[in-house]
Design a protein around this motif. Structure first.
Motif, PDB file in Angstrom:
ATOM      1  N   THR A   1     -40.542-100.282  -6.602  1.00 30.73           N
ATOM      2  CA  THR A   1     -39.773 -99.050  -6.434  1.00 30.73           C
ATOM      3  C   THR A   1     -38.301 -99.323  -6.698  1.00 30.73           C
ATOM      4  OG1 THR A   1     -41.266 -98.616  -4.621  1.00 30.73           O
ATOM      5  CG2 THR A   1     -39.401 -97.118  -4.872  1.00 30.73           C
ATOM      6  N   LEU A   2     -37.812-100.399  -6.050  1.00 36.07           N
ATOM      7  CA  LEU A   2     -36.415-100.776  -6.231  1.00 36.07           C
ATOM      8  C   LEU A   2     -36.106-100.998  -7.704  1.00 36.07           C
ATOM      9  CD1 LEU A   2     -35.245-103.306  -3.508  1.00 36.07           C
ATOM     10  CD2 LEU A   2     -34.210-101.164  -4.164  1.00 36.07           C
TER      11      LEU A   2
ATOM     12  N   LEU B   1     -33.636 -99.570 -12.826  1.00 35.45           N
ATOM     13  CA  LEU B   1     -33.677 -99.322 -14.279  1.00 35.45           C
ATOM     14  C   LEU B   1     -33.229 -97.904 -14.607  1.00 35.45           C
ATOM     15  CD1 LEU B   1     -36.851-101.009 -15.762  1.00 35.45           C
ATOM     16  CD2 LEU B   1     -34.453-101.659 -15.971  1.00 35.45           C
ATOM     17  N   ARG B   2     -33.665 -96.972 -13.775  1.00 37.15           N
ATOM     18  CA  ARG B   2     -33.299 -95.574 -13.987  1.00 37.15           C
ATOM     19  C   ARG B   2     -31.774 -95.408 -13.943  1.00 37.15           C
ATOM     20  NH1 ARG B   2     -31.899 -92.122 -10.294  1.00 37.15           N
ATOM     21  NH2 ARG B   2     -31.883 -89.901 -10.785  1.00 37.15           N
ATOM     22  N   ASP B   3     -31.150 -96.022 -12.915  1.00 39.64           N
ATOM     23  CA  ASP B   3     -29.701 -95.899 -12.792  1.00 39.64           C
ATOM     24  C   ASP B   3     -28.969 -96.584 -13.936  1.00 39.64           C
ATOM     25  OD1 ASP B   3     -29.480 -94.335 -10.532  1.00 39.64           O
ATOM     26  OD2 ASP B   3     -29.912 -96.044  -9.236  1.00 39.64           O
ATOM     27  N   CYS B   4     -29.484 -97.748 -14.340  1.00 43.11           N
ATOM     28  CA  CYS B   4     -28.847 -98.453 -15.460  1.00 43.11           C
ATOM     29  C   CYS B   4     -28.898 -97.590 -16.710  1.00 43.11           C
ATOM     30  CB  CYS B   4     -29.543 -99.782 -15.721  1.00 43.11           C
ATOM     31  SG  CYS B   4     -29.128-101.027 -14.515  1.00 43.11           S
ATOM     32  N   LYS B   5     -30.071 -97.007 -16.963  1.00 45.67           N
ATOM     33  CA  LYS B   5     -30.217 -96.162 -18.151  1.00 45.67           C
ATOM     34  C   LYS B   5     -29.255 -94.991 -18.088  1.00 45.67           C
ATOM     35  CE  LYS B   5     -35.014 -97.036 -19.280  1.00 45.67           C
ATOM     36  NZ  LYS B   5     -36.299 -96.601 -18.741  1.00 45.67           N
ATOM     37  N   HIS B   6     -29.171 -94.425 -16.892  1.00 43.85           N
ATOM     38  CA  HIS B   6     -28.280 -93.281 -16.706  1.00 43.85           C
ATOM     39  C   HIS B   6     -26.845 -93.656 -17.048  1.00 43.85           C
ATOM     40  CE1 HIS B   6     -26.928 -89.506 -14.979  1.00 43.85           C
ATOM     41  NE2 HIS B   6     -25.964 -90.196 -14.392  1.00 43.85           N
ATOM     42  N   HIS B   7     -26.415 -94.810 -16.535  1.00 45.01           N
ATOM     43  CA  HIS B   7     -25.045 -95.257 -16.804  1.00 45.01           C
ATOM     44  C   HIS B   7     -24.850 -95.566 -18.287  1.00 45.01           C
ATOM     45  CE1 HIS B   7     -23.254 -95.333 -12.892  1.00 45.01           C
ATOM     46  NE2 HIS B   7     -24.247 -96.018 -12.381  1.00 45.01           N
TER      47      HIS B   7
ATOM     48  N   ALA C   1     -30.496 -99.824  -4.988  1.00 51.29           N
ATOM     49  CA  ALA C   1     -30.678 -99.826  -6.436  1.00 51.29           C
ATOM     50  C   ALA C   1     -29.421 -99.351  -7.141  1.00 51.29           C
ATOM     51  CB  ALA C   1     -31.853 -98.920  -6.808  1.00 51.29           C
ATOM     52  N   LYS C   2     -28.802 -98.319  -6.595  1.00 47.79           N
ATOM     53  CA  LYS C   2     -27.599 -97.790  -7.230  1.00 47.79           C
ATOM     54  C   LYS C   2     -26.456 -98.803  -7.172  1.00 47.79           C
ATOM     55  CE  LYS C   2     -28.170 -92.856  -6.975  1.00 47.79           C
ATOM     56  NZ  LYS C   2     -28.290 -92.786  -8.430  1.00 47.79           N
ATOM     57  N   ILE C   3     -26.343 -99.494  -6.017  1.00 43.89           N
ATOM     58  CA  ILE C   3     -25.287-100.490  -5.884  1.00 43.89           C
ATOM     59  C   ILE C   3     -25.502-101.611  -6.897  1.00 43.89           C
ATOM     60  CG2 ILE C   3     -24.276-102.209  -4.341  1.00 43.89           C
ATOM     61  CD1 ILE C   3     -25.201-100.268  -2.041  1.00 43.89           C
TER      62      ILE C   3
ATOM     63  N   PHE D   1     -24.667-100.379 -10.310  1.00 46.89           N
ATOM     64  CA  PHE D   1     -23.217-100.252 -10.411  1.00 46.89           C
ATOM     65  C   PHE D   1     -22.574-101.625 -10.609  1.00 46.89           C
ATOM     66  CE2 PHE D   1     -19.192-100.442  -7.970  1.00 46.89           C
ATOM     67  CZ  PHE D   1     -18.430 -99.651  -8.797  1.00 46.89           C
ATOM     68  N   TRP D   2     -23.069-102.605  -9.864  1.00 45.49           N
ATOM     69  CA  TRP D   2     -22.502-103.954  -9.991  1.00 45.49           C
ATOM     70  C   TRP D   2     -22.746-104.507 -11.388  1.00 45.49           C
ATOM     71  CZ3 TRP D   2     -24.336-108.911 -10.938  1.00 45.49           C
ATOM     72  CH2 TRP D   2     -23.386-109.923 -10.722  1.00 45.49           C
ATOM     73  N   CYS D   3     -23.979-104.347 -11.882  1.00 50.43           N
ATOM     74  CA  CYS D   3     -24.321-104.898 -13.201  1.00 50.43           C
ATOM     75  C   CYS D   3     -23.483-104.279 -14.299  1.00 50.43           C
ATOM     76  CB  CYS D   3     -25.781-104.653 -13.522  1.00 50.43           C
ATOM     77  SG  CYS D   3     -26.836-105.739 -12.617  1.00 50.43           S
TER      78      CYS D   3
END
Lengths: 251, 223, 66
Positions: free
Chosen positions: B4-5, B10-16, B97-99, B102-104
């Motif tokens: 899940t994490l 991955l979803r957040d990375c793609k979004h960014h 996951a978002k943090i 964001f860090w990456c």
């Protein structure tokens, strides 16, 4: 114990809190006034000059109590934040919010009097020394708390958000303090809080302790005043406030 | 739990990655601040070497502040955050996951760019190495602490400046240890203590901050 | 007790007295301001309650008179 519990429950109700605080305010006011005046007399007149710092050390009687109080108030703030979050006690949030402003004021007093003491002793108004710097960071934390609370429209959300910030802050305060201390230390060592007893003349020490006690009562006073106002604002629509207001008019 | 994490991450990375300005703007900001300091002070080698570590650290701090405001905002405005309340995914997982994403996408590029900036400030090899190690250990703490502030100021219009006021004082320890390490190496002193402390701060905030963040998110969503 | 000496504070008068005065001023202000606000609040609530009573009275009058 039973009496204490009862008292606690009474304090938890805004109406009872208003009554109790209104009754306490004159007592707190007069005792803190007497104590502060007594300590001022002892500190300014009776206590001898310091053999190293001359009379400039007399700033200690306003500087140190406000610095102690500024830290103490932050702890009170965080503890009441935790009580508010855990037991959902209305009055805990009131205490938390109403502590922030006095805390910031005392931090400011400590900073300015520290600067006024630093000039004759260290030859500069500001030194990036450990305790001054952590006091400055404490000031920023207070400002953050006040700013966060004031930026919400809805009080319920504001209270909880501020409480979370206060708890995060109180976990960070020791870390900030030790990191800053490790970073730079110039401040004179603590002269009162020492394991082998205070390194101070008794005639100099008593005024300081009396002043600290007086300042604590004073904090109680201003807290009660502010909390009472806050309760009035929050409970403006309730019947007890309305009857209180009309009662006053009939007198 | 892990998958899940990972999916959230991955979803957040793609979004960014879709919104490239999210990544590039803070990075440009970082480079510009670093370049302005010599202009404001002087190009003296000694001076630049002395202040280099501190300047780069402060620039990283400020650039991360720029992005923090956005960390939950898009999902909040799209109503996605509220949807998570009704699924099996906890907000703690979402926050973590978002943090991480964001860090990456904000801290990691800066860590990679740090040697370039370090060279511009005439830092020597050891100093640059220690700077990168410090940034690697320190920036997760910044992201974790910052996420609490971002969650608290989520539904405020003027959140950006307020977020800086709330969070920057809390960044002080990381800054002290991180920048202190660079100058300590410059003087030939050991930096084990600072490294351990940065590590301790990172694990401490990793174990506490996500819960505080999810609690703050719930409060901001008024749930 | 020599007053001139007392006010001179051994040459540190410009540091000691401003500190004490500033503290005294801030302490006083923090008592006076909430006290004043308390009075204002009571006043405000009183007028508010009065207005509501009037309104209610008027409404009940209106409903009674057809």
């Amino acid at each position: 114990m039973n009496v204490l519990l009862k008292f606690y429950h009474r304090l938890g109700s805004p109406r009872e809190f208003y009554k109790i605080s209104s009754a306490l305010i004159p007592w707190l006011g007069w005792t803190s006034l007497i104590l502060i005046l007594l300590a001022s007399y002892l500190g300014l007149v009776v206590a001898p000059s310091d053999y190293q710092q001359g009379d400039s050390y007399r700033i200690i009687y306003v500087h140190v109590p406000s610095a102690w109080l500024s830290m103490f108030i932050y702890v009170v703030l965080a503890v009441s934040a935790a009580i508010g979050l855990i037991w959902r006690m209305k009055m805990a949030y009131v205490i938390m919010i109403c502590s922030a402003a006095p805390g910031a004021w005392f931090t400011m007093v400590a900073l300015i009097t520290g600067s006024l003491w630093g000039k004759p002793m260290w030859g500069t108004w500001w030194e990036w020394d450990a305790r001054l710097t952590s006091e400055l960071l404490l000031m920023f934390l207070y400002i953050g708390i006040i700013a966060l609370y004031n930026s919400f429209d809805e009080r319920r959300v504001a209270e909880k958000s501020t409480a979370i910030l206060a708890i995060v802050g109180v976990i960070n305060v020791p870390i900030i303090h030790y990191s800053v201390e490790w970073w730079n230390t110039l401040h004179q060592g603590s002269t009162v809080m020492r394991a082998d007893g205070p390194a101070m003349d008794v005639r100099m020490l008593w005024p300081l302790l009396i002043m600290a006690f007086g300042f604590n009562l004073y904090y109680g006073l201003t807290l009660m005043q502010r909390a009472r106002n806050q309760v009035l604002v929050q409970e403006a629509r309730s019947s007890w406030v309305q009857s209180l207001v009309t009662e006053r008019e009939q007198q | 739990m892990t998958s899940t994490l990972y999916r959230l991450f991955l979803r957040d990375c793609k979004h960014h990655l879709r919104k490239q300005s999210d990544i590039l703007n803070p990075l440009c900001f970082f480079v510009i601040i670093c370049s302005l300091f010599p202009l404001g002070l002087s190009a003296d080698r000694e001076l630049l070497n002395t202040i280099g570590g501190g300047v780069i650290w402060v620039s990283v701090l400020l650039s991360m502040m720029m992005g923090l405001n956005q960390i939950f905002r898009d999902d909040y405005e799209a109503g996605v955050l509220e949807q998570f309340l009704f699924t099996h995914t906890t907000l703690t997982q979402v926050a973590l996951a978002k943090i991480a994403a964001f860090w990456c996408l904000s801290a990691l590029p800066m860590i990679i760019l740090a040697p370039v900036m370090g060279t511009a400030y005439h830092l020597n090899g050891d100093q640059i190495l220690v700077l990168m190690m410090g940034l690697t250990l320190g920036t997760p703490t910044l992201a974790l602490l910052g996420s609490i502030g971002a969650a608290l100021t989520l539904n405020l219009k003027n959140g950006g400046v307020l977020l800086a006021i709330l969070i920057l004082p809390l960044f002080a320890p990381v800054l002290i240890f991180g920048a202190g390490m660079v100058s300590a190496v410059g003087m030939g002193l050991p930096v084990n203590a600072q490294l351990s402390l940065l590590g301790a701060l990172m694990f401490g905030s990793l174990s506490l901050a996500p819960f505080a963040t999810s609690f703050a998110l719930k409060n901001s969503l008024d749930y | 007790m020599n007053f001139a000496d007392f006010f001179a504070m051994g040459g540190y008068a410009w540091y000691v007295w401003p500190s004490w005065l500033l503290t005294a001023f801030i302490l006083l202000w923090n008592v006076i301001a909430p006290q004043r606000k308390h009075r204002q609040l009571l006043q405000q609530l009183r007028t508010q309650t009065k207005r509501e009573h009037l309104k209610r009275a008027r409404q009940s009058n209106r409903s009674q008179s057809p």
